[in-house]
Design a protein around this motif. Structure first.
Motif, mmCIF file in Angstrom:
data_model
loop_
_atom_site.group_PDB
_atom_site.id
_atom_site.type_symbol
_atom_site.label_atom_id
_atom_site.label_comp_id
_atom_site.label_asym_id
_atom_site.label_seq_id
_atom_site.Cartn_x
_atom_site.Cartn_y
_atom_site.Cartn_z
ATOM 1 N N ALA A 185 -4.119 46.860 8.254
ATOM 2 C CA ALA A 185 -4.371 48.234 7.806
ATOM 3 C C ALA A 185 -5.308 48.988 8.741
ATOM 4 O O ALA A 185 -5.556 50.184 8.535
ATOM 5 C CB ALA A 185 -4.964 48.217 6.400
ATOM 6 N N TRP A 186 -5.839 48.326 9.779
ATOM 7 C CA TRP A 186 -6.825 48.948 10.676
ATOM 8 C C TRP A 186 -6.183 49.140 12.031
ATOM 9 O O TRP A 186 -5.570 48.230 12.582
ATOM 10 C CB TRP A 186 -8.076 48.069 10.744
ATOM 11 C CG TRP A 186 -8.480 47.649 9.371
ATOM 12 C CD1 TRP A 186 -8.308 46.436 8.794
ATOM 13 C CD2 TRP A 186 -9.065 48.488 8.358
ATOM 14 N NE1 TRP A 186 -8.751 46.442 7.496
ATOM 15 C CE2 TRP A 186 -9.228 47.691 7.199
ATOM 16 C CE3 TRP A 186 -9.482 49.814 8.329
ATOM 17 C CZ2 TRP A 186 -9.775 48.190 6.027
ATOM 18 C CZ3 TRP A 186 -10.022 50.309 7.156
ATOM 19 C CH2 TRP A 186 -10.174 49.508 6.031
ATOM 20 N N THR A 228 3.498 50.908 21.377
ATOM 21 C CA THR A 228 2.651 50.063 20.546
ATOM 22 C C THR A 228 2.027 48.921 21.333
ATOM 23 O O THR A 228 2.666 48.300 22.178
ATOM 24 C CB THR A 228 3.452 49.482 19.371
ATOM 25 O OG1 THR A 228 4.544 48.707 19.875
ATOM 26 C CG2 THR A 228 3.989 50.588 18.483
ATOM 27 N N VAL A 229 0.761 48.654 21.033
ATOM 28 C CA VAL A 229 0.057 47.465 21.509
ATOM 29 C C VAL A 229 -0.245 46.638 20.259
ATOM 30 O O VAL A 229 -0.916 47.113 19.348
ATOM 31 C CB VAL A 229 -1.252 47.827 22.241
ATOM 32 C CG1 VAL A 229 -1.940 46.558 22.736
ATOM 33 C CG2 VAL A 229 -0.974 48.771 23.402
ATOM 34 N N ASN A 230 0.258 45.420 20.214
ATOM 35 C CA ASN A 230 0.236 44.643 18.973
ATOM 36 C C ASN A 230 -1.142 44.024 18.738
ATOM 37 O O ASN A 230 -1.359 42.826 18.925
ATOM 38 C CB ASN A 230 1.312 43.555 19.007
ATOM 39 C CG ASN A 230 1.770 43.165 17.621
ATOM 40 O OD1 ASN A 230 0.996 43.211 16.671
ATOM 41 N ND2 ASN A 230 3.029 42.788 17.498
ATOM 42 N N SER A 231 -2.076 44.860 18.294
ATOM 43 C CA SER A 231 -3.438 44.412 18.002
ATOM 44 C C SER A 231 -4.130 45.450 17.138
ATOM 45 O O SER A 231 -3.882 46.657 17.296
ATOM 46 C CB SER A 231 -4.234 44.203 19.291
ATOM 47 O OG SER A 231 -5.605 43.961 19.013
ATOM 48 N N ASP A 232 -4.999 45.001 16.235
ATOM 49 C CA ASP A 232 -5.797 45.944 15.448
ATOM 50 C C ASP A 232 -7.215 46.094 15.999
ATOM 51 O O ASP A 232 -8.057 46.752 15.392
ATOM 52 C CB ASP A 232 -5.847 45.533 13.976
ATOM 53 C CG ASP A 232 -6.494 44.161 13.762
ATOM 54 O OD1 ASP A 232 -6.979 43.568 14.743
ATOM 55 O OD2 ASP A 232 -6.499 43.682 12.614
ATOM 56 N N LEU A 233 -7.493 45.446 17.156
ATOM 57 C CA LEU A 233 -8.787 45.559 17.841
ATOM 58 C C LEU A 233 -9.950 45.056 16.985
ATOM 59 O O LEU A 233 -11.089 45.466 17.168
ATOM 60 C CB LEU A 233 -9.057 47.010 18.271
ATOM 61 C CG LEU A 233 -8.026 47.639 19.218
ATOM 62 C CD1 LEU A 233 -8.394 49.092 19.510
ATOM 63 C CD2 LEU A 233 -7.896 46.852 20.510
#
Length: 429
Positions: free
Chosen positions: A262-263, A314-319
């Motif tokens: 969700a982030w 898209t970069v597949n990460s929520d950091l």
């Protein structure tokens, strides 16, 4: 960091080397040789037939009056730093933690929306409002806004998505120019300074979207996609858990479902698309997720991966650094001092969840060089910090960045995420 941008642009716009420059070069060489030959010709009295030398001498004389007055514009070797737009949200009792997170995230060139939901008391919301409006730096730059008409937000229903879209719309309307929208809660905390984050993101294409996502929804198809729920937060003034409709539904065929964290950090073009929805996809998907359990973990993911214009950004990460059970439960572990080394080694710019005023937050403040109750210092802070004063209360050039070791850690993470093994192969799969 420049290699990251070059790498991304090559993937996005593959080009082949062409040799169209050879023909113009040959023609130019022939003309130059011909002009040189003309300069050697003279008349019977020895006067040059083509007095080029005199022409260039006159031009040189004229330059004393024209060209000498022109000065080249300074060219910066570094790209301009981006601007970030944050939503920081909390619920009852989160006012103090929200203030602390805001101070740790603050930079004059960013934009901020803070929100305490309707479950918090009027006194708590008023206290936050007074703090935002009385803070010396916030007043000066006028870049912190509070949603005074509080929304009722439940994580398991669509009200969190509605609140996020509300904040994004405010930032589009009132926040001026910014490049990425980042949503956080009061239980999040940064692991790098804003100078670290802005410095690293300076070298990235501004259309990238950092969003953890997958189409492998697994058990969520039966437990979240097929049930129909109603969120009381849409029409009641007090929080209550969602309730279930006995009838079930099939998985949609007009669009493919995606799920994830969700982030996220979303680009301005994508936020524009979600708010305006010019092809109606964002609205259609929003109507579907209005009855979806834990819709914040699916709405933006489904929109971006079904939109042809954005699915390759898209970069597949929520950091984030988040500690989960295996298999994951509804909520992650609360972080403490024992997690400090793993947080730093993750190279992530953010972490969650934290208990209010947990000692690990003081340890992170040491990493950020942040004094108690102060802003995280950056290149714009010019105060001495003597006698316990906040060095950021003396403001310098707000475009100057002073990255720390956190920038190197974040660079390592971004390099990994944009590598051949992790960037394209993990997009909307």
């Amino acid at each position: 960091m420049k290699k990251l941008k070059n790498y991304y642009l090559q993937l996005k716009h593959p080009q082949t080397m062409e040799k169209k420059w050879i023909f113009p070069l040959a023609i130019g060489s022939i003309i130059s040789l011909f002009l040189l030959f003309l300069t050697t010709l003279t008349s019977s009295d020895g006067t040059p037939l083509l007095p080029l030398r005199h022409y260039y001498s006159a031009a040189s004389a004229a330059s004393v009056f024209v060209e000498s007055k022109l000065k080249p514009l300074p060219i910066s070797a570094l790209p301009p730093p981006p601007r970030l737009a944050y939503l920081i949200s909390g619920s009852a009792g989160d006012g103090g933690m929200l203030r602390r997170t805001l101070e740790a995230l603050y930079h004059p060139n960013n934009q901020y929306v803070v929100h305490l939901d309707a479950e918090s008391s009027a006194e708590e919301r008023q206290d936050l409002f007074n703090y935002v409006n009385a803070h010396l730096i916030f007043k000066r730059f006028r870049n912190v806004r509070m949603i005074t008409k509080a929304n009722l937000v439940t994580y398991r229903g669509p009200t969190m998505v509605a609140n996020t879209l509300h904040a994004a719309a405010i930032l589009l309307k009132e926040g001026g120019d910014w490049d990425w929208f980042i949503n956080l809660s009061a239980s999040d905390y940064p692991l790098v300074t804003q100078d670290d984050l802005l410095h690293t993101f300076s070298y990235l294409p501004r259309d990238l979207n950092f969003i953890d996502h997958t189409s492998n929804i697994g058990w969520k198809e039966f437990q979240r996609a097929k049930p129909v729920i109603v969120d009381p937060g849409l029409y009641m003034t007090k929080k209550a858990d969602v309730f279930w409709i006995t009838q079930r539904r099939s998985v949609p065929t007009a669009f493919k479902l995606f799920t994830g964290s969700a982030w996220m950090a979303l680009s301005r073009p994508f936020i524009d698309y979600c708010i305006w929805g010019w092809d109606n996809l964002p609205r259609t998907v929003l109507m579907y997720y209005a009855n979806f359990l834990s819709s914040p973990e699916g709405y933006f993911h489904t929109v971006i991966c079904n939109a042809q214009e954005f699915r390759n950004t898209t970069v597949n990460s929520d950091l984030h650094f988040i500690s989960w059970d295996n298999p994951p439960k509804q909520h992650p572990h609360y972080l403490n001092l024992e997690d400090m080394q793993r947080m730093v080694e993750s190279n992530a710019p953010f972490a969650r969840k934290f208990h209010r005023d947990d000692p690990v937050l003081d340890k992170i403040d040491e990493l950020l060089s942040r004094g108690k109750g102060m802003l995280v210092p950056g290149g714009w802070c010019m105060g001495s910090g003597e006698n316990g004063t906040d060095p950021c209360f003396v403001v310098g050039n707000t475009t100057v960045l002073r990255p720390t070791g956190g920038a190197k850690r974040l660079e390592n993470l971004v390099t990994f995420l944009l590598s051949n093994d992790n960037f394209r192969p993990r997009q909307c799969k």
